[in-house]
Design an enzyme around this catalytic site. Structure first.
Site, PDB file in Angstrom:
ATOM      1  N   HIS A  33      13.716   4.992   2.380  1.00 52.53           N
ATOM      2  CA  HIS A  33      13.204   6.370   2.797  1.00 52.53           C
ATOM      3  C   HIS A  33      14.124   6.984   1.295  1.00 52.53           C
ATOM      4  CE1 HIS A  33      13.386   9.458   5.140  1.00 52.53           C
ATOM      5  NE2 HIS A  33      14.500  10.279   4.330  1.00 52.53           N
ATOM      6  N   GLU A  48      -8.237  -6.264   5.125  1.00 54.89           N
ATOM      7  CA  GLU A  48      -6.717  -6.784   4.223  1.00 54.89           C
ATOM      8  C   GLU A  48      -6.714  -8.122   5.557  1.00 54.89           C
ATOM      9  OE1 GLU A  48      -3.390  -3.625   5.116  1.00 54.89           O
ATOM     10  OE2 GLU A  48      -4.730  -3.987   6.890  1.00 54.89           O
ATOM     11  N   CYS A 101      -7.571   1.234  -1.303  1.00 54.94           N
ATOM     12  CA  CYS A 101      -5.577   1.326  -0.660  1.00 54.94           C
ATOM     13  C   CYS A 101      -4.492   0.635  -0.810  1.00 54.94           C
ATOM     14  CB  CYS A 101      -5.993   2.302   0.586  1.00 54.94           C
ATOM     15  SG  CYS A 101      -5.590   1.564   2.143  1.00 54.94           S
ATOM     16  N   ASP A 107      -2.307  -6.215   1.576  1.00 56.09           N
ATOM     17  CA  ASP A 107      -2.503  -8.026   2.483  1.00 56.09           C
ATOM     18  C   ASP A 107      -2.992  -8.812   2.236  1.00 56.09           C
ATOM     19  OD1 ASP A 107      -0.268  -7.493   4.736  1.00 56.09           O
ATOM     20  OD2 ASP A 107      -1.157  -5.927   4.869  1.00 56.09           O
TER      21      ASP A 107
HETATM   22  C1  PEP Z   1      -2.614  -2.893   2.149  1.00 54.89           C
HETATM   23  O1  PEP Z   1      -2.196  -3.926   2.822  1.00 54.89           O
HETATM   24  O2  PEP Z   1      -3.452  -3.178   0.762  1.00 54.89           O
HETATM   25  C2  PEP Z   1      -2.305  -1.179   2.255  1.00 54.89           C
HETATM   26  C3  PEP Z   1      -2.710  -0.236   1.842  1.00 54.89           C
HETATM   27  O3  PEP Z   1      -1.192  -1.614   3.277  1.00 54.89           O
HETATM   28  P1  PEP Z   1       0.002  -1.647   3.413  1.00 54.89           P
HETATM   29  O4  PEP Z   1       0.622  -1.589   1.954  1.00 54.89           O
HETATM   30  O5  PEP Z   1       1.060  -0.799   4.260  1.00 54.89           O
HETATM   31  O6  PEP Z   1       0.430  -3.054   4.246  1.00 54.89           O
HETATM   32 MG    MG Z   2      -1.675  -3.724   4.674  1.00 53.67          MG
END
Ligand code: PEP
Ligand code: MG
Length: 587
Positions: free
Chosen positions: A193, A435, A506, A459
């Site tokens: 946080h 992912e 992302c 991931d």
């Molecule tokens: C990812 O796995 O790239 C992703 C954006 O999700 P997180 O980082 O929340 O696992």
């Molecule tokens: Mg992820």
């Protein structure tokens, strides 16, 4: 004064130089300090005053948090106030002081110990974790036994906050006061946080420093380098100067970057790309837009659960989603359904500990088992879709059957909303995250089932290379430019585009200048990242020609190692665009 350097995790970039303000840890006394019988009443009054002081502090913090961050963040303080008013705790404290003729500190220490033992013996994970709340309240009370005029007054000057750890409420309060230059903390990591808050408030922060709170004292002079994850305590003069220069350079660089926020997101040859923001809190929307985000490409909704001690209601979900949708409109918002389970455990639910959490019941696997929770979330997202440009994003898809199940649930939820006459976007786009390598390899099949795709490279790289993304022992193997990762990513992007479907990235890859150039070379247009990196990526992509990048990346894909690929791209792109990577190094 001793000079030394400590390494931690830089979670919010920037450099700050200043004096330490230590938030000391309270250590409950082990000494039973006796008082005389006639002093008992005075001691009880002292305890009473401390309780009143604690109550008014908690009420003040609660109100400030409610104003700054919204109602849902203030519930935890409501619970703390209730604990403070608990009659059995109060009578226990009074009894120890009266019967044992001892100081209130000793009474608090006994009660703290008693609760600790009691909670340790509870098998239910959720209730066991409540121990930290009781401990938090008793700690505040213990601090308040000291009379306020004896306490060192905070002189209001800007300082660097050093602590062992910060509770979410403390972090919110202390960081939003405006007199914290930087943060250096023993505990925490990228997604704690404190890290998220520091980033959104633009305060340099280094966490996971292990023992800085024991090694510095108030008034020590320190440098916090949030960009490099380093803290330097009592630096010699020459080093101070070096860091003042670095700080100035960094600030020039930030000013320069901010100017790009208003410029069009196009390459030199007019190829249009879209920088989007990955956020965890609704408060991050406005700063993200001001940094040039053209939408929220990933809202990690699990943070709603991780911040609360109870299960959020549909209304609570809805309030957050609709706020984000309204503030981001007309730009799009991709709300990811919860990515929870495994190591991100939910204290509100009894989730079994799993031997291999990364391969376990996480994300959509968890949601499809807990369909009541999933439907609450889908209902709230759909209702928020009436307020803006909202999309549903599903994490960790592995097979088509999951999408079929999601669609059935989505239909049910739409019917329920229709019956209740709630408004929603009937054509709300449904997308999935790529992912898992299995999903990537069957993009051609998956893409037909959904409206869009988003590649979660964090991931995808971990599963593709069999490298735990959080394990420092194997981090040398975590290579976004590994040829097999790039082949997968290219296949996903090209296949989605051939099918005429929107595709975004992302994961952190989109926030790295070199990797972003590779993604551009694959034809990617939607780059979603932590908003602080948007100006840097925008500047990088604006300084290259799509046509050149495409050609160089095609050639680089014939190479055999990540290093060869990196060197080739740098060499070839720099020949044509000497400024392309200037922005990569400073942050
Ligand atoms: C990812 O796995 O790239 C992703 C954006 O999700 P997180 O980082 O929340 O696992
Ligand atoms: Mg992820």
């Amino acid at each position: 004064m001793e000079y030394f350097r400590l390494r931690g995790i830089g979670v919010s970039p920037g450099i700050a130089i200043g004096e330490v303000l230590l938030t000391e840890r309270v250590i409950f006394t082990e000494r039973k300090e006796k008082i005389l019988p006639h002093q008992v009443e005075h001691e009880l009054k002292r305890l009473n005053k401390a309780i009143e002081r604690t109550k008014s502090q908690l009420t003040r913090i609660k109100d400030q948090i409610r104003k700054k961050m919204g109602e849902e963040h203030s519930f935890i303080l409501e619970a703390h106030l209730l604990m403070l008013e608990d009659k059995s705790m109060r009578s226990g404290l009074d009894r120890i002081i009266r019967e044992e003729h001892c100081r209130a500190e000793w009474a608090l220490s006994c009660i703290h110990e008693k609760y600790k033992r009691l909670f340790e013996s509870i098998s239910d994970e959720y209730f066991r974790q409540r121990e930290s709340d009781i401990s938090d309240v008793l700690t505040k009370l213990y601090r308040n036994l000291e009379s306020p005029d004896k306490k060192k007054k905070d002189d209001g000057r800007e300082k660097i906050l050093v602590a062992h750890d910060l509770l979410p409420s403390e972090a919110a309060l202390k960081l939003s006061r405006g007199n914290v230059l930087a943060v250096a903390i023993d505990m925490g990591g990228q997604t704690s946080h404190t890290a998220i808050l520091a980033r959104s408030l633009n305060i340099p922060a280094v966490l996971a420093l292990r023992n800085i709170s024991q090694r510095v004292k108030n008034g020590d002079y320190i440098i916090v380098d949030g960009s490099d994850g380093e803290v330097i305590v009592n630096p010699p003069h020459a080093l101070r100067k070096e860091f003042f220069d670095k700080k100035e350079k960094y600030e020039d660089y930030r000013r320069e970057l901010r100017k790009t926020a208003k410029l069009r997101s196009t390459t030199l040859d007019n190829f249009r790309f879209y920088p989007l923001a990955n956020i965890e809190l609704p408060e991050e929307v406005k700063p993200a837009l001001s940094l040039g985000a053209e939408g929220v490409g990933l809202f990690r909704s699990e943070f709603i659960y991780l911040q609360s001690t109870s299960l959020p209601s549909e209304e609570e979900h809805y309030l957050i989603y609709s706020q984000i949708a309204k503030e981001t409109s007309p730009f799009p918002v991709y709300i990811r359904t919860i990515d929870i389970g495994g190591e991100k455990s939910l204290p509100q639910l009894k989730i079994e500990k799993e031997p291999n959490p990364a391969l376990g019941l996480r994300a959509i696997r968890f949601s499809l088992r807990e369909t009541d929770l999933f439907k609450i979330q889908l209902r709230a997202i759909l209702r928020a879709s009436a307020m803006g440009n909202v999309r549903i994003l599903i994490p960790m898809i592995t097979e088509i059957e999951e999408i079929v199940e999601i669609k059935i649930l989505l239909r049910e939820v739409k019917e329920e909303l229709k019956l209740k006459r709630h408004k929603y976007d009937e054509n709300i786009p449904l997308g999935v995250m790529i992912e898992v390598p299995a999903a990537a390899a069957m993009t051609d099949l998956l893409v037909k089932e959904v409206d869009y795709l988003s590649i979660g490279t964090n991931d995808l790289i971990q599963y593709c290379l069999a490298v735990d993304r959080g394990n420092e022992f194997v981090s040398y193997l975590y290579k976004p430019l590994h040829p097999s990762v790039l082949r997968l990513v290219r296949f996903v992007i090209e296949t989605a585009q051939k099918a005429g479907k929107e595709i975004s990235v992302c994961g952190e890859m989109a926030a790295d200048p070199l990797a972003a150039i590779v993604l551009l070379g694959f034809g990617l247009v939607n780059f979603s990242m932590n908003p602080i990196f948007i100006p840097k990526i925008k500047k990088t992509l604006r300084s290259v020609e799509f046509k050149t990048v495409k050609k160089v990346i095609r050639e680089a894909m014939a190479l055999k190692t990540a290093q060869e690929i990196e060197e080739y791209i740098i060499e070839k792109i720099l020949v044509k665009h000497p400024n392309a990577f200037l922005m990569g190094k400073v942050i």
